[in-house]
Every structure is written in C-alpha cells, then in structure tokens.
Design a protein around this motif. Sequence first.
Motif, PDB file in Angstrom:
ATOM      1  N   LEU A  71      33.032 -12.391  -2.279  1.00 19.68           N
ATOM      2  CA  LEU A  71      33.427 -12.301  -3.683  1.00 19.68           C
ATOM      3  C   LEU A  71      34.657 -13.168  -3.907  1.00 19.68           C
ATOM      4  O   LEU A  71      35.598 -13.129  -3.115  1.00 19.68           O
ATOM      5  CB  LEU A  71      33.722 -10.851  -4.067  1.00 19.68           C
ATOM      6  CG  LEU A  71      32.557  -9.873  -3.954  1.00 19.68           C
ATOM      7  CD1 LEU A  71      33.029  -8.452  -4.247  1.00 19.68           C
ATOM      8  CD2 LEU A  71      31.425 -10.257  -4.902  1.00 19.68           C
ATOM      9  N   GLN A  72      34.650 -13.925  -4.971  1.00 17.88           N
ATOM     10  CA  GLN A  72      35.777 -14.810  -5.282  1.00 17.88           C
ATOM     11  C   GLN A  72      36.310 -14.483  -6.667  1.00 17.88           C
ATOM     12  O   GLN A  72      35.559 -14.495  -7.644  1.00 17.88           O
ATOM     13  CB  GLN A  72      35.331 -16.272  -5.227  1.00 17.88           C
ATOM     14  CG  GLN A  72      36.437 -17.269  -5.565  1.00 17.88           C
ATOM     15  CD  GLN A  72      35.914 -18.693  -5.611  1.00 17.88           C
ATOM     16  OE1 GLN A  72      34.915 -19.019  -4.981  1.00 17.88           O
ATOM     17  NE2 GLN A  72      36.587 -19.551  -6.360  1.00 17.88           N
ATOM     18  N   LEU A  73      37.591 -14.174  -6.758  1.00 12.59           N
ATOM     19  CA  LEU A  73      38.200 -13.879  -8.052  1.00 12.59           C
ATOM     20  C   LEU A  73      38.614 -15.180  -8.732  1.00 12.59           C
ATOM     21  O   LEU A  73      39.319 -16.003  -8.145  1.00 12.59           O
ATOM     22  CB  LEU A  73      39.429 -12.977  -7.883  1.00 12.59           C
ATOM     23  CG  LEU A  73      40.013 -12.453  -9.200  1.00 12.59           C
ATOM     24  CD1 LEU A  73      39.086 -11.410  -9.814  1.00 12.59           C
ATOM     25  CD2 LEU A  73      41.400 -11.853  -8.980  1.00 12.59           C
TER      26      LEU A  73
ATOM     27  N   VAL B 126      36.302  -3.387 -11.100  1.00 11.10           N
ATOM     28  CA  VAL B 126      35.746  -4.306 -10.100  1.00 11.10           C
ATOM     29  C   VAL B 126      34.751  -3.570  -9.210  1.00 11.10           C
ATOM     30  O   VAL B 126      33.645  -4.069  -8.933  1.00 11.10           O
ATOM     31  CB  VAL B 126      36.867  -4.927  -9.237  1.00 11.10           C
ATOM     32  CG1 VAL B 126      36.265  -5.754  -8.093  1.00 11.10           C
ATOM     33  CG2 VAL B 126      37.790  -5.804 -10.074  1.00 11.10           C
TER      34      VAL B 126
ATOM     35  N   ALA C 263      30.726  -4.287  -8.708  1.00  7.21           N
ATOM     36  CA  ALA C 263      30.193  -4.578  -7.372  1.00  7.21           C
ATOM     37  C   ALA C 263      29.106  -3.574  -6.994  1.00  7.21           C
ATOM     38  O   ALA C 263      28.070  -3.944  -6.411  1.00  7.21           O
ATOM     39  CB  ALA C 263      31.322  -4.552  -6.345  1.00  7.21           C
TER      40      ALA C 263
ATOM     41  N   ASN D 155      35.657  -7.642   0.402  1.00  5.07           N
ATOM     42  CA  ASN D 155      35.372  -8.720   1.365  1.00  5.07           C
ATOM     43  C   ASN D 155      35.696  -8.293   2.793  1.00  5.07           C
ATOM     44  O   ASN D 155      34.963  -8.601   3.731  1.00  5.07           O
ATOM     45  CB  ASN D 155      36.161  -9.978   0.996  1.00  5.07           C
ATOM     46  CG  ASN D 155      35.570 -10.712  -0.200  1.00  5.07           C
ATOM     47  OD1 ASN D 155      34.378 -10.607  -0.474  1.00  5.07           O
ATOM     48  ND2 ASN D 155      36.397 -11.449  -0.916  1.00  5.07           N
TER      49      ASN D 155
ATOM     50  N   ILE E  25      38.908  -7.001  -4.738  1.00  2.64           N
ATOM     51  CA  ILE E  25      38.099  -8.078  -4.159  1.00  2.64           C
ATOM     52  C   ILE E  25      38.386  -8.219  -2.662  1.00  2.64           C
ATOM     53  O   ILE E  25      37.469  -8.336  -1.838  1.00  2.64           O
ATOM     54  CB  ILE E  25      38.387  -9.414  -4.872  1.00  2.64           C
ATOM     55  CG1 ILE E  25      37.912  -9.372  -6.325  1.00  2.64           C
ATOM     56  CG2 ILE E  25      37.764 -10.588  -4.117  1.00  2.64           C
ATOM     57  CD1 ILE E  25      36.428  -9.380  -6.529  1.00  2.64           C
ATOM     58  N   ASP E  26      39.671  -8.199  -2.308  1.00  2.00           N
ATOM     59  CA  ASP E  26      40.055  -8.332  -0.895  1.00  2.00           C
ATOM     60  C   ASP E  26      39.497  -7.192  -0.055  1.00  2.00           C
ATOM     61  O   ASP E  26      39.027  -7.402   1.069  1.00  2.00           O
ATOM     62  CB  ASP E  26      41.583  -8.376  -0.764  1.00  2.00           C
ATOM     63  CG  ASP E  26      42.182  -9.679  -1.268  1.00  2.00           C
ATOM     64  OD1 ASP E  26      41.408 -10.630  -1.527  1.00  2.00           O
ATOM     65  OD2 ASP E  26      43.431  -9.746  -1.413  1.00  2.00           O
TER      66      ASP E  26
ATOM     67  N   ARG F 258      42.617  -8.468  -7.482  1.00  2.00           N
ATOM     68  CA  ARG F 258      42.655  -9.134  -6.173  1.00  2.00           C
ATOM     69  C   ARG F 258      42.564  -8.112  -5.043  1.00  2.00           C
ATOM     70  O   ARG F 258      41.887  -8.332  -4.032  1.00  2.00           O
ATOM     71  CB  ARG F 258      43.935  -9.948  -6.026  1.00  2.00           C
ATOM     72  CG  ARG F 258      43.977 -11.178  -6.901  1.00  2.00           C
ATOM     73  CD  ARG F 258      45.108 -12.129  -6.519  1.00  2.00           C
ATOM     74  NE  ARG F 258      45.203 -13.210  -7.477  1.00  2.00           N
ATOM     75  CZ  ARG F 258      44.385 -14.252  -7.511  1.00  2.00           C
ATOM     76  NH1 ARG F 258      43.419 -14.355  -6.613  1.00  2.00           N
ATOM     77  NH2 ARG F 258      44.518 -15.204  -8.422  1.00  2.00           N
TER      78      ARG F 258
END
Length: 377
Positions: free
Chosen positions: A68-70, A313, A317, A55, A51-52, A48
């Motif tokens: 991006l959505q986990l 992650v 990406a 974004n 991803i955060d 998370r």
Amino acid sequence: MTTKLIPLAIAMLIAGSASAQQVVKIGHVGPVSGPNSHLGKDNENAARMAIDELNAKGFTINGQKVTLQLVAEDDGSDPKQGTAVAQKLVDAKVKGVIGHLNSGTSVPASKIYNDAGIPQISPATTATQYTKQRFPGAFRVVANDAKLGGTLGKYAVDTLKAKNIAVIDDRTTYGQGVATEFVKGAKGPGVKIVGKEFTSATATDYTAILTSIRAKKPDLVFFGGMDSVGGPMLKQMKALGIDARFMGGDGICTEALGRLAGDAVGEGKVICAEAGGVTGAEQEKVMSDFRARFKQKTGIEVQLYAPYVYDAVMVMAAAMQKANSAEPAKYLPELKKIKYKGVTGDIAFDASGDINNGALTLYTFKGGKRSKMDVIR
C-alpha cells in the motif's frame, strides 16, 4: 543460447509487470498548511501509521501480497485547492481516498471522486450536504452536523440550563452547518437566541461582534468554527468581560484550544463535542493503546481526528480484502456492507454513507487540558 535467453527475458518482463501491479495507491487529503495544519498533520500521520502497519503485517489481496502506498496532498482548507488536489489524486490513479478534513473542501472534492468512481471515506467531514448528495462512494466515520449541533443545542438547554444564547460562526460550510443545527436543537421555555454574528476562518480581531454580544448579556456563546479562531476569541471574550459559557463542536474540541486560549479557557467553562467516542473498559483500552502507539511513532499526542483516519484506512483495506480486489468498482459493494471493529468502536454505514449510530463525546477543559465528560449516542 538465444532460445534460452528469450524465455528468460519474457519471464523477467512478466515478473516486472506483476511487481508493478502489487502497489495499491491510497490518497489522503488534509490541510498540512494554513491555520488548521496541526489537525491536517495529525490526520496525515495517522494515515501513514495505518499504511505502515498494514504493510509490515504483509497485507494481501486475493492471496497476493501487495504494498500500500500513501499519496498525500495538502488542501490548505481551501475549496479551490481541495478540488485541484482531488483531480491530482484521480490522475495518480489512487484506488481510494481518505479525507478531506474540512467540510468546505470535502464537499466539492467529493464530486470529482464520484465522477471518477473512486470511494472516499472522510474522517472529519460533518456537513450534512456531504452525504445528502447521495454519491455511492462517499462515506464518513463520524457523526454529522445534524447530530453534533442538534445534540449540543439540546444539551445547552436541558443540562446547562442556558436561556440567553449568542451564536457565532466562521462562514465556512462546517461552521455555518453546525451553528444552524445547534439553533434547531436549542429549544425550550424561555430560551432566546439573543444574537447571531459571524466572522471568518482567518480573522484575528473579534472585538466588534463580541462587543455587540456583550450588550445582550448571554449566559452561553456557541461558536461554529475551528480552534484557531476559537482560542483567540476566548481571550478577547475575557478581555471584554463576557462571563458566559463557550460551546462548540469538534472543530474547537482539541488539545490545542487550551494552548491557544491560555487561561481564558477557564475551568469547566468550555463545553465541546467530538464526533465519535468509545465506551466500555475494553474499548477504552483499545483507544488508549492507539494513542500510546501514535505518540511513540510520531512523537506527538493525538490532536483530534487521528483515530478516525486510522480506522478509515483500515476499513478501506478490509473492504479490498473482502472483495479480493483493490479495484473501486469491485470493493465498493463490500464497503457499503462492512462491519468493522475499530479503535473508535463499531463501524458500519447506512444507505447514505453515514456511520450507523454515531457517538458523540462531550468534553470540557480543566487546568488547560481537555477533560472527558460523557459519551452519548
């Protein structure tokens, strides 16, 4: 008036369609329930966080901003649950998967991802079988059991000068694998494997196997398994008067082991290895910065695999950006040849999907806390 509304309606539909296409789903699987939940939550928190951060920076693919959505799932360290949630992620049309934690869930789930053409990067799976399947989309950012167990076996003999060694495993894919590789590496003049015992990942009483081992007077006990068993086992070893070093792989190499074992963890008694590791002042600073940011975001310390999840992650990406696409078939070739400098060091994969030149970090415990000894490759 009607002719003006029709183009407007079409424009709105196109805009809505474009907006929907800008969400890229990335799956994460780990045990957020069961005995390994502290490690699974550690992993999910790191996913998370990555991803955060991506974004927040305005992540783009082919010049277009995407979100991006986990999609996080719990496998409970159970193979059946692991394959069920793997299929769930496939049905959710994720573009890639970070996970699983346990080899026992990651190996069977990997076939499901492979059949669906979805790349998988594991931050913790060490079983050699995982990449021996030669699935083109299966990768890992940690060293495998052959290196982990074999290196510990050699270290036990060459450095610790162990002669009488007892081996216990928890019958999981990981536990058996790392114990088998340890025995292969524990070779030398006068070295004897005086006992091989096994328990289970959910057992709480080890009196019978430890009593059998005590009679053989080992100077070192190797355990293939996780900290949730290793901690209580250390307590029972102390109660039975077994005065031997305790060694294991990354499954026991956690801050939690000190809490689970209490004073039975001893001073320098436990030797363990974590797959991965950083060297050099610059890389140490990068890792320290990550740990500080992780604690600030989550309120807790890194347990074990969080840095590797974070890097996994970021690597996925980066491959999407290099390919100008989040479609698995298009970014997979970029993933295969990626060269990425992460918080855990340089990441690149060999032809099997294993990390190139994977490092190991040796630890012991002092004052109930994990203490770094050395990084070896």
